[in-house]
Design a protein around this motif. Structure first.
Motif, PDB file in Angstrom:
ATOM      1  N   ILE A 179    -104.404 -37.072 -47.441  1.00  0.00           N
ATOM      2  CA  ILE A 179    -103.668 -37.563 -47.842  1.00  0.00           C
ATOM      3  C   ILE A 179    -103.032 -38.913 -46.940  1.00  0.00           C
ATOM      4  O   ILE A 179    -104.126 -39.111 -46.181  1.00  0.00           O
ATOM      5  CB  ILE A 179    -102.573 -36.658 -46.565  1.00  0.00           C
ATOM      6  CG1 ILE A 179    -102.696 -35.008 -46.446  1.00  0.00           C
ATOM      7  CG2 ILE A 179    -101.046 -36.857 -46.688  1.00  0.00           C
ATOM      8  CD1 ILE A 179    -102.388 -35.051 -48.400  1.00  0.00           C
ATOM      9  N   GLY A 191     -99.341 -41.731 -45.530  1.00  0.00           N
ATOM     10  CA  GLY A 191     -98.386 -42.210 -44.917  1.00  0.00           C
ATOM     11  C   GLY A 191     -98.040 -43.181 -45.762  1.00  0.00           C
ATOM     12  O   GLY A 191     -98.403 -43.872 -47.206  1.00  0.00           O
ATOM     13  N   SER A 245    -100.511 -47.850 -43.101  1.00  0.00           N
ATOM     14  CA  SER A 245    -100.064 -48.334 -42.048  1.00  0.00           C
ATOM     15  C   SER A 245    -101.186 -48.619 -41.544  1.00  0.00           C
ATOM     16  O   SER A 245    -101.636 -49.536 -40.259  1.00  0.00           O
ATOM     17  CB  SER A 245     -98.678 -48.540 -41.532  1.00  0.00           C
ATOM     18  OG  SER A 245     -98.485 -47.346 -40.535  1.00  0.00           O
ATOM     19  N   SER A 304     -95.152 -43.112 -41.739  1.00  0.00           N
ATOM     20  CA  SER A 304     -94.431 -42.407 -41.771  1.00  0.00           C
ATOM     21  C   SER A 304     -94.371 -41.180 -40.645  1.00  0.00           C
ATOM     22  O   SER A 304     -95.544 -41.271 -39.696  1.00  0.00           O
ATOM     23  CB  SER A 304     -94.943 -41.693 -42.554  1.00  0.00           C
ATOM     24  OG  SER A 304     -95.772 -40.858 -42.648  1.00  0.00           O
ATOM     25  N   GLY A 342     -98.311 -44.268 -30.536  1.00  0.00           N
ATOM     26  CA  GLY A 342     -97.517 -44.631 -29.710  1.00  0.00           C
ATOM     27  C   GLY A 342     -97.269 -46.566 -29.445  1.00  0.00           C
ATOM     28  O   GLY A 342     -97.954 -46.979 -29.955  1.00  0.00           O
TER      29      GLY A 342
END
Ligand SMILES: Cc1cc2nc3c(=O)[nH]c(=O)nc-3n(C[C@H](O)[C@H](O)[C@H](O)COP(=O)(O)OP(=O)(O)OC[C@H]3O[C@@H](n4cnc5c(N)ncnc54)[C@H](O)[C@@H]3O)c2cc1C
Length: 304
Positions: A63, A65, A68, A130, A140
């Motif tokens: 998977i 997102g 990045s 995402s 974080g």
């Protein structure tokens, strides 16, 4: 591969099954090889269909997102990347809880929180991923992390057969780690718990953190953010800078002049350039300080 594409096309719009996809177009590093298949499901049913089909075919899949925090080696990823983006980007709010689909961008969730007068997400608004990727990585910044705010996660099992909910105690959230790094199950949506806050206060905190990012990070060049995890007791960027490595260049890849923790793509960098530079930084820092820097960026695929 053609057979598999045909099989996938039974449940997914063919234009969303891309063969030999150039991952330079789908990652923030704008570098790296191709994926044999890139599948972009347009809803949960398509996602489950894709996963079941790939699982049965035994083709590797992963998977992604917003890309990045991913680098695909130049030889390419011999499998399918399933990109969960806009189609999974719903956001809704109920009192102090925001429910976001995995494809919602962190900036979109931050704007929704601001609109509803909910504080606690300010730290995350500048992370260019995402929310699914942020849960996976326990992303974080500025003293906050996803771990502080997750209420629950809706999950689809890796074989596409089961849907279940996980509460924070089950998520094994640690520094840049979650249970999903081990299970490879799919984060479908996330509920986060925030708190009522004045919109002015939220806005001014977001502004301050954006300014800090703009001043300290090389945001005008492609990268995957901080390349290395923070080693216990140190800051990766500080070690790299103290080792005199700012500006060190391999091909199109460079240790950022602005923030030594970033490797940037100055133009035309290959994944090979970036990885060679990573090894040089690791070896020098190990030699000088006895600290092993571990990549935070997820490096996948085969060498050229
Ligand atoms: C300029 C810049 C600044 C950054 N600043 C920060 C920062 O301050 N703090 C920080 O923590 N990170 C930062 N990052 C790194 C990155 O944005 C985060 O790691 C982000 O959480 C990754 O999200 P993504 O959607 O891009 O994930 P991707 O890069 O697409 O994927 C990352 C990993 O998550 C997995 N994954 C993604 N979505 C799902 C899903 N729905 N289900 C299961 N697995 C999934 C992928 O398989 C992959 O292993 C920065 C990156 C850049 C380029």
């Amino acid at each position: 591969m053609t057979d598999l594409k045909k099989e996938l096309a039974k449940g997914i719009n063919e234009k969303n099954i891309i063969k030999d996809a150039d991952m330079r177009e789908h990652t923030s590093f704008k570098a790296g090889g191709h994926a044999s298949l890139l599948v972009i499901p347009s809803d949960k049913n398509e996602l489950k269909f894709a996963v079941k089909t790939l699982y049965a075919s035994q083709m590797p899949y992963m998977i992604m997102g917003n890309g990045s925090n991913i680098l695909v080696r130049d030889g390419g990823y011999k499998g399918a990347l399933i990109k969960l983006g806009e189609a999974f980007a719903f956001i809704s709010a109920d009192k102090d809880i925001i429910h976001a689909g995995c494809g919602a961008l962190m900036s979109q969730v931050a704007n929704e929180a601001l609109k509803k007068g909910l504080g606690g997400f300010e730290f995350a608004g500048g992370i260019p991923g995402s929310i699914g990727g942020a849960v996976f990585m326990n992303a974080g910044a500025y003293g906050g992390e996803m771990k502080d705010i997750i209420k629950s996660v809706n999950v689809i099992s890796r074989d596409g057969e089961r849907e279940y909910e996980l509460v924070p105690e089950k998520l094994q959230l640690e520094y840049r780690h979650s249970i999903f790094c081990d299970t490879c199950d799919i984060i479908e949506s996330v509920k986060i718990k925030l708190h009522e806050e004045s919109k002015d206060k939220i806005k001014s905190m977001m502004k301050e953190l954006t300014e800090r990012r703009n001043n300290k990070q090389p945001l005008s060049l492609p990268s995957a953010g901080s390349f290395f995890k923070r080693p216990k007791g140190y800051y990766a960027g500080r070690l790299i800078e103290d080792a005199g490595l700012k500006g060190l260049t391999v091909g199109g890849a460079q240790v950022s002049q602005l923030h030594a923790g970033f490797i940037v793509n100055k133009g035309g960098a290959t994944a090979g350039d970036i990885i060679e530079l990573m090894h040089m930084v690791q070896a020098t820092v190990m030699d000088k300080y006895g600290v092993m820097l571990e990549a935070e960026v997820r490096i996948i695929g085969e060498e050229a």
